[in-house]
Structures are given as C-alpha cells and as structure tokens.
Design an enzyme around this catalytic site. Structure first.
Site, PDB file in Angstrom:
ATOM      1  N   ASP A 111       0.843  -1.143  -0.285  1.00 53.02           N
ATOM      2  CA  ASP A 111      -0.164  -0.163  -0.074  1.00 53.02           C
ATOM      3  C   ASP A 111       0.908   1.428   0.201  1.00 53.02           C
ATOM      4  O   ASP A 111       0.090   2.267  -0.278  1.00 53.02           O
ATOM      5  CB  ASP A 111      -0.867   0.038   0.816  1.00 53.02           C
ATOM      6  CG  ASP A 111      -2.072  -0.416   1.006  1.00 53.02           C
ATOM      7  OD1 ASP A 111      -2.203  -0.862  -0.242  1.00 53.02           O
ATOM      8  OD2 ASP A 111      -2.401  -1.291   2.994  1.00 53.02           O
TER       9      ASP A 111
HETATM   10  C1  GLC Z   1      -1.179  -3.584   5.333  1.00 55.01           C
HETATM   11  C2  GLC Z   1      -2.508  -3.401   4.376  1.00 55.01           C
HETATM   12  C3  GLC Z   1      -2.292  -4.594   3.586  1.00 55.01           C
HETATM   13  C4  GLC Z   1      -0.898  -4.414   2.693  1.00 55.01           C
HETATM   14  C5  GLC Z   1      -0.023  -4.594   3.589  1.00 55.01           C
HETATM   15  C6  GLC Z   1       1.156  -3.795   2.645  1.00 55.01           C
HETATM   16  O1  GLC Z   1      -0.745  -5.089   6.462  1.00 55.01           O
HETATM   17  O2  GLC Z   1      -3.477  -4.096   5.398  1.00 55.01           O
HETATM   18  O3  GLC Z   1      -3.022  -4.419   2.987  1.00 55.01           O
HETATM   19  O4  GLC Z   1      -1.084  -5.463   1.389  1.00 55.01           O
HETATM   20  O5  GLC Z   1      -0.039  -3.405   4.589  1.00 55.01           O
HETATM   21  O6  GLC Z   1       1.530  -2.714   2.862  1.00 55.01           O
HETATM   22  C1  GLC Z   2      -0.379   2.493   5.647  1.00 49.40           C
HETATM   23  C2  GLC Z   2       0.568   1.192   6.025  1.00 49.40           C
HETATM   24  C3  GLC Z   2       0.161   0.384   5.484  1.00 49.40           C
HETATM   25  C4  GLC Z   2      -1.790   0.168   4.887  1.00 49.40           C
HETATM   26  C5  GLC Z   2      -1.765   1.173   4.388  1.00 49.40           C
HETATM   27  C6  GLC Z   2      -3.196   1.124   4.393  1.00 49.40           C
HETATM   28  O1  GLC Z   2       0.356   2.934   4.463  1.00 49.40           O
HETATM   29  O2  GLC Z   2       2.196   1.239   7.344  1.00 49.40           O
HETATM   30  O3  GLC Z   2       0.791  -0.950   6.468  1.00 49.40           O
HETATM   31  O4  GLC Z   2      -1.676  -0.588   4.684  1.00 49.40           O
HETATM   32  O5  GLC Z   2      -1.501   2.382   5.637  1.00 49.40           O
HETATM   33  O6  GLC Z   2      -4.066   2.125   5.130  1.00 49.40           O
END
Ligand code: GLC
Ligand code: GLC
Length: 816
Positions: free
Chosen positions: A493
């Site tokens: 993300d």
């Molecule tokens: C968080 C989110 C997941 C994403 C991950 C890496 O765990 O819930 O959807 O893939 O971060 O950014």
């Molecule tokens: C932030 C977190 C990540 C998550 C994203 C979406 O970027 O670091 O882990 O997946 O938020 O909510």
C-alpha cells in the site's frame, strides 16, 4: 525474558504478571458480538462493526495505557482501621486501573475466553470472560472466595463506560454528545438507550445476577470531579450514588456488599448485551423501552449452571473448529502453533479483517478486499461455509470492469467510497480466495452464484464472471513493458507510484490520479502468473478449453515480460515508476532490492527452470535476511521520494521501509519449498514464529502467541521490536506455508495432495485432517530404504494424492 507460558493442554497462554511490555490481548466472540480484552481486562465491546456499533468506550493512545475496560473493584473497609492513613483497601483482580500490588495474579487467554485471577489480603477473585456461541452478549462469571479463617465483609463494584455507538462521532462530536446520553435502570439491569428514542433500533444492557446495593450511570458522579478510573469517588467512599445519567458520560456500575465466612466462596455473573427491536416494538410506554428480549437474554444466564454450560459449549465449539487439522511432530512449539495459535489467529483475522485491534482503531478501514481474500487462505478449512459467504460478500464489492473497492464496512457490506478502487492487485486476490475455497471443498457450484457488481443487484452475474473480469482486468491494464499497471498501489500500500503527494495530511494512496498509464508492478505480474494459472485450471475443470488456452497464452506472455523487463541480473525488479525508471534495481541508490517480487515470482515458478528463481532467493538471503526475519527492502530509504510515496516516509527499518513486514516472509518460505530447499524454508518459518521467540518477549514486546504485522528491521534502533499484533495477513500466509508448503498437506480439486518439504531434522509427523467430510489419519515418514509412495487404507496409490471419498475415515501412509 518471558512473562508467562503456554499451557497447550488447556490451549491457553498464561500470563503471570500484569506488567507485560504492552497490553497482551485476546478476542472474545465468534459471530456478531465481539470483545477485545487485554491481560488487565482493558478493552471494548462491539456488535459487528467496531466503528458503527460500539458498545463501550476505548481511548487509544491514552496515558496511562489501556484504562478503559471491564472493571471490577474490590473494596475492604476493615483495612482502613489498620492503615495509618485510614484508607480502605481497594484493588482490581486484573490489577488495572488501581494498580494495587496483588498477592497473586494470572490471566489465561484461551480460545474465545479469558480468565483473570487476582488475590489480595485473603480474598481471591476469578473473572471468566466470554461471549457464548451465537449470543450477542459478553458474560463475566465471577467467583469471590475468602481464603482466610475469619469472616470478611467486602464490596464489589463493576464498571464500564458506554460509547454512544458511532465510535468516530463519539470521539469527536462533544457539543452534541454531552447532551444526548440516556439510560434506564430496572433492578440490577442498566439499559443504555442513547438515540434509541429516535433513529436507532438497538440498545445495550449491563446487568448483574444479584440484587444490587447501589448503582451509578453517570461517570462524573461515579468518579467525582477530576476523579478517574484509578480512584473513583464512589469506590473510595464505598457507596454508589444511584445516579441516572442525563447527558454527559453515561456509564454503568453495580455495587454489591458481600459478607463471606471463613473459606466461603460466592459467585456473581455480569453481562453486557446488545438488543435490537423492530420499529413498532421499540417501546412499551412513553419513555419505557421494550425490555423483553433483554430479560430473555438475562434469563438464559441466571444461574451458575447455565453460565457454566454456555462456557462448555464454547469450548466444544473450539474443539470442533480446531479438529480439522491437528498434527503431532517431535517439536512441541511447532505443534502448538499449528494446532492452536496459528489457526486461532486465522479465525480472528477472518472475523476482524484489519478493523479492530490495539493498533487498528476500528474506525478507519473496515474489511480490506485483498486482506479478506488472503485471510480466507488460513481459515477456509476451518469453516468452509463461512468462507463461501465471505467470498460472495467480497465479490459483490467488485466493479463491472473487474476492479474493486479496496475496503468495505462489515455492517453495511458496502464499498468504502473515500478510498475507492485502483489497487490493481485486488482483483487477482479474488481468484486466490475462490480457488482456495474450491480446492478445500470441491464445491464448484459457488461459481454459479449470482453476485452483484458494486452491490447493485441489477448488475448481478455468476461468480465465475467475476473471476473472469478479475483476470481480464490485468490483461487489459498493461504498461509499456507489457507488465501490469500498478494503479494506486499493489500489495504494498505504501508504494505509490502515481500519487505524488506533496502536502502534509494528503492521503498517500488516494492523492493524484487512480490510474497512471506508465507505472508497472512486477509483483502483480508474478501474481498474475500464479493466480492466472489457478483461473486457467478452473476453466479446464469447467471444460472451457478455448478460454483456458487463451489464459495460458496471456500467462506465458507475462512470464516472458517478467524475464525480459523485470529481471535485474541477480533478482527481480520491483516496479517501473511513472517515468518508467526501474524501482528495486542495483542501479538505484536506495532500495535496490525488494522482497515482494522475489517471493511472488518464485511462488509462480517464474525462472525456476532457467535459474533466475534460485538467484533471486540467494539475493534475499544475502541482502534482506536478518536474525529476526527478512526485511522488506535494502538499503532502507533515508530520503522522501515523491515518485515512490509512503514507503519512503517511514523511518528506516520500520513498516514498509525495510521493516520485517511479516506478511511477506512466508512468501519466501513457500518460494524456498518451490525450489525444494527444505531447511531454508524451515529456518525462515521459525524466525518469525511466535512460539520460537517467546524467550525474547522483552525485545519483541507484542503477544508471544500471535504474529504481528511488523518487526523492526536491522536499520532501526529498535531491531526486533514488533508492532501491530493480531490483524495481519501473516497469520493466513504462515499457516499456508507450514501446513501446505512445509508439511505438504495441499488441498487440490480432486483430493488432498501430499508433498512435504520437511526439514532434515524431522523424521516425519502424523496428522489428523478433516477433508470434505473424511477424517484422514495421516502418517508421513522417511523411507529409509523402504519403498516410497502413498498408501490409502493399505492400498498403494499411483500419485501422491488422496482421492476425495465418501468414507468417513481413512488411514494414510506416505513414505518420502
Ligand atoms: C497492511 C494492509 C495490507 C497491505 C500491507 C502492505 O497490512 O492491510 O492490505 O497489503 O499493509 O502494505
Ligand atoms: C499505511 C500502513 C500500511 C497499510 C496502509 C493502508 O500505509 O503502513 O501497512 O496497509 O496504511 O491503510
């Protein structure tokens, strides 16, 4: 250093001191009513949705930590006479919030229940907390024992603080909220009915099984002005005020005066329930709510025997859930994780997705599209019927073009508009989840279910059509190198190649266009090959031969594109940015290598025959692996890169910037087994596995019985410290890595495939696996010169696959 121990027989983790490095929590509830509860009985309760139906208040980021919860206070007046300062003795069986030193303390977190036991000055209180199966209520069964030889008089006070339902509004809209709180008190039951008079059809009730000697429902009166949970006026003085809240902060406290003879024990049950009424059945008179359902609920638990029976049923419920896979090996830590805690965490992530934990406020994201699809991989064998339901819910939030809402609210099951779509890996996870469901159950009929697009029934199509559009979404969204366009982000993300967020407060993910025509993801390419093959296989099973052949062509083209444009020489590239510059290349100054494409591409078997896969994993080992797990990228970012986004916003060594982001570690574990590296796979599995790092709880800090999202990497001064425990895809993926990739119990369309890749120290293992109604008693052993192969009920099989059958039991022997 350890703060407790595992009790495998009881399936509990026993915490021996309340002073754990962080609150160590558990989840109660398995259907609609849930409670988060810490080892000092902090936490909160909600119905279905932690944002929209929160029953009790919780202040995240509070100081001191973890103040709100399910409190019991014990007060002993006698002590006042002995004390010079004339103060009564006041304590909590779970230590917080008064923090009186206890003579003994324990907290047992078990499967759907937590038991607190505290003792002080000869009084022992045990508090068993659980949500009965299919009940919308939290019960606390409390036993109070006078262990001394003298008679004692004590007082017991309960205390909870009500949340005005919408947790977000509750924490912000004080100008309204301080004026709307309403309660009704009838006997020992306190009803919280804020907003019930107008648009709500629900209230909550906090009751007590004994006749009370007083109550309070106004927090300012219970605590006193400037008072607090750690020294409430009412408890200090030993007298509730019978306050009836009118606005301000509604709460509920029961006062019980209890006399105990020498060695006498007495019990009391408290309950917190959630009740819904039909619109025309809300009231019995003006200002009098209809309490019938609440009274029925209380009657279900009005004796110790009834409460104990409900508790036994809960334990049976968990025995059943966990019975679908139980193993026995020579390593008790492995057995404990596979049989108990990893599966338990998978059930919790299934229920919560990423919504409510001690790190997720329950007000932000609801259910994640990709998250929930991946969670399926870990719990589908436990409750296939609910997996089916979940797949259909998720698919209903897909758009007609195959893209998908990134998140949806559990209460409404509607996509979350604020975040929208454009995370281009999302559609492919739907294939992954559905494929796992079909392999587990053999139920292809799910593909015929009519499922809306964008929750619009008029657009409904069979689920198969949803998968087709998922597949085609990638095919139709390729960039300059014929690799998949990344959109807002892929699995990571925080890799935001089209967003260019320049101003504080802007969302990293949703600033800028949702689609860029240039930025591409090698991770999605790997996913497309892996799950595209799954879709192709489904097509073949359905005799859609032309379509399957066509899929194979696209998959082959993708593999070629990865090997041509996605290979950096020693590892797979991560992406191309919006200017078509490589990301994750030895030519970059920061973040030359990323973990995700190495894991996904090797799992997809890209470069398996031609050597790239082997090289990629060697590079992971050399550049990313540490003693606590594999970091996400190397070297970490030290500058903010506008063109890369959130990933470069985190300090080096944490979260997506070179933290050990546990979710993707099992990808490497699985990838190692794809190449047959059994010992490497085991080593990676063990590194982040909670039971194996219990001894370093002081460094790790989060619960030693569950996975956390992140462990600080070696670039961080807090190397080894975990954060964001419980709600993480790590749980499902490690379960898959151990049960399927290492132990080799792989559900396939026609049966259970056995293909262990077990470490050299392991002679074999046995397993009980409930597969499509058949109980398989499996024994895996090394051949040691004997004939290799698979025998089912003594009959040698042609391939290493146990065919699905109608028998209720089968004896299976695999010699490797
Ligand atoms: C968080 C989110 C997941 C994403 C991950 C890496 O765990 O819930 O959807 O893939 O971060 O950014
Ligand atoms: C932030 C977190 C990540 C998550 C994203 C979406 O970027 O670091 O882990 O997946 O938020 O909510």
């Amino acid at each position: 250093m350890k703060y407790g121990h595992f009790d495998d027989k009881a399936r509990e983790y026993v915490i021996e001191t309340p002073k754990t490095p962080l609150p160590w929590i558990n989840y109660l509830g398995s259907d609609d009513f849930f409670t988060l509860i810490s080892n000092t009985a902090g936490g909160y309760a909600f119905y279905k949705d932690a944002r929209l139906r929160r029953l009790t208040r919780y202040r995240y980021n509070n100081n001191p930590l973890d103040q709100e919860g399910f409190r019991l206070y014990v007060r002993e007046e006698e002590k006042a006479k002995e004390n010079k300062n004339n103060k009564p003795l006041i304590w909590n069986p779970s230590w917080q919030p008064v923090k009186t030193e206890l003579d003994s303390y324990s907290c047992r977190h078990g499967m759907g229940y937590s038991i607190f036991e505290g003792q002080k000055n000869g009084i022992k209180v045990s508090q068993t907390m659980f949500v009965p199966v299919s009940e919308n209520a939290l019960l606390y069964h409390v036993k109070i024992k006078n262990t001394t030889k003298e008679k004692k008089s004590i007082q017991l006070f309960s205390f909870i603080e009500f949340c005005l339902w919408d947790a977000n509004d509750d924490a912000t809209n004080f100008q309204r909220n301080y004026s709307i709180g309403e309660v009704e008190v009838h006997g020992s039951a306190i009803y919280h009915k804020t907003e019930y008079r107008e648009r709500r059809d629900h209230y909550s009730v906090f009751w007590c099984s004994r006749k009370v000697d007083g109550f309070d429902t106004d927090m300012d009166i219970f605590n006193g002005p400037y008072g607090s949970a750690s020294c409430p006026d009412a408890v200090i003085e030993g007298k509730c005020r019978n306050s009836v809240a009118h606005g301000w902060r509604p709460c509920a406290s029961h006062q019980l005066n209890i006399d105990l003879k020498a060695n006498e024990e007495t019990t009391v049950t408290f309950g917190l329930g959630y009740i819904r009424n039909k619109a025309d059945e809300k009231f019995v008179a003006l200002d009098q709510i209809n309490r019938q359902k609440a009274e029925e609920m209380m009657a279900r638990y009005d004796s110790d025997a009834k409460v104990e029976k409900a508790f036994k049923e809960l334990r049976k419920h968990w025995d059943e859930l966990l019975s679908h896979l139980q193993i026995k090996s020579s390593d008790e830590k492995l057995d404990r994780m596979v049989n108990i805690w990893n599966q338990y965490q998978c059930m919790v992530t299934f229920n919560m997705s990423r919504s409510a934990s001690y790190f997720e406020s329950g007000m932000g994201r609801g259910m994640g599209f990709r998250d929930s699809c991946q969670d399926l991989l870990g719990f589908v064998h436990i409750i296939p019927s609910r997996a089916r339901e979940r797949i259909l819910d998720i698919a209903a939030t897909q758009f007609v073009d195959g893209s998908a809402y990134h998140q949806y609210q559990p209460l409404t099951k509607r996509g979350n508009l604020a975040v929208g779509s454009g995370f281009n890996d999302d559609p492919l996870w739907l294939i992954a989840g559905t494929d796992a469901y079909i392999r587990e159950t053999g139920d292809f009929t799910i593909l015929d279910e009519m499922v809306p697009f964008d929750n619009d029934e008029s657009l409904a199509q069979p689920l198969m059509e949803h998968l087709r559009r998922s597949f085609n979404y990638t095919v139709t969204h390729l960039g300059p190198h014929k690799l998949p366009l990344i959109g807002r982000a892929d699995w990571n993300d925080c890799l935001n190649l089209n967003c260019f967020s320049e101003h504080p407060g802007e969302s990293f993910q949703t600033t800028g266009p949702s689609e860029g025509p240039v930025a591409e993801s090698i991770f999605i390419a790997g996913m497309f090959v892996k799950y595209g093959k799954a879709y192709e296989a489904i097509c073949r099973k359905l005799n859609l031969t032309d379509e399957a052949d066509n899929c194979a062509t696209h998959i082959k083209a993708m593999e070629e594109a990865v090997l041509k444009a996605g290979w950096d020489g020693e590892w797979f590239l991560r992406a191309y940015d919006a200017f078509s510059k490589p990301v994750g290349s030895h030519n970059n100054e920061e973040a030359q290598i990323f973990i995700e494409p190495q894991g996904m591409c090797v799992m997809a078997e890209i470069g398996k025959e031609t050597g790239e896969a082997e090289k990629a994993l060697n590079s992971v080992h050399k550049l990313l692996e540490t003693k606590y797990g594999v970091t996400l990228n190397y070297p970490p970012f030290r500058r903010y890169h506008l063109e890369l986004g959130e990933i470069s916003s985190y300090p080096p060594g944490v979260k997506e910037n070179a933290g050990i982001f546990c979710h993707n570690n099992p990808w490497i574990t699985v990838a190692e087994t794809v190449l047959g590296h059994a010992d490497r796979a085991w080593e990676l599995y063990r590194k982040i596995c909670p039971a194996y790092i219990e001894e370093i709880s002081e460094i790790h800090r989060t619960e030693p019985y569950v996975y956390s999202q992140m462990i600080a990497g070696n670039a961080s001064p807090r190397f080894g410290e975990a954060k964001n425990s419980w709600l993480t895809g790590t749980s499902a993926w490690t379960f898959l890595s151990i049960s399927q990739a290492i132990l080799g119990l792989v559900p396939d369309y026609d049966g259970l495939k056995l293909c262990p890749c077990i470490p050299s120290w392991m002679d074999g293992y046995s397993a009980k696996r409930l597969f499509r109604g058949t109980e398989l008693n499996i024994k895996v052993e090394r051949a040691n010169g004997n004939e290799k192969g698979l025998w089912v009920n003594g009959e040698k099989q042609k391939a290493n696959i146990i065919p699905a059958s109608k028998e209720s039991k089968a004896e299976v022997l695999l010699r490797i």
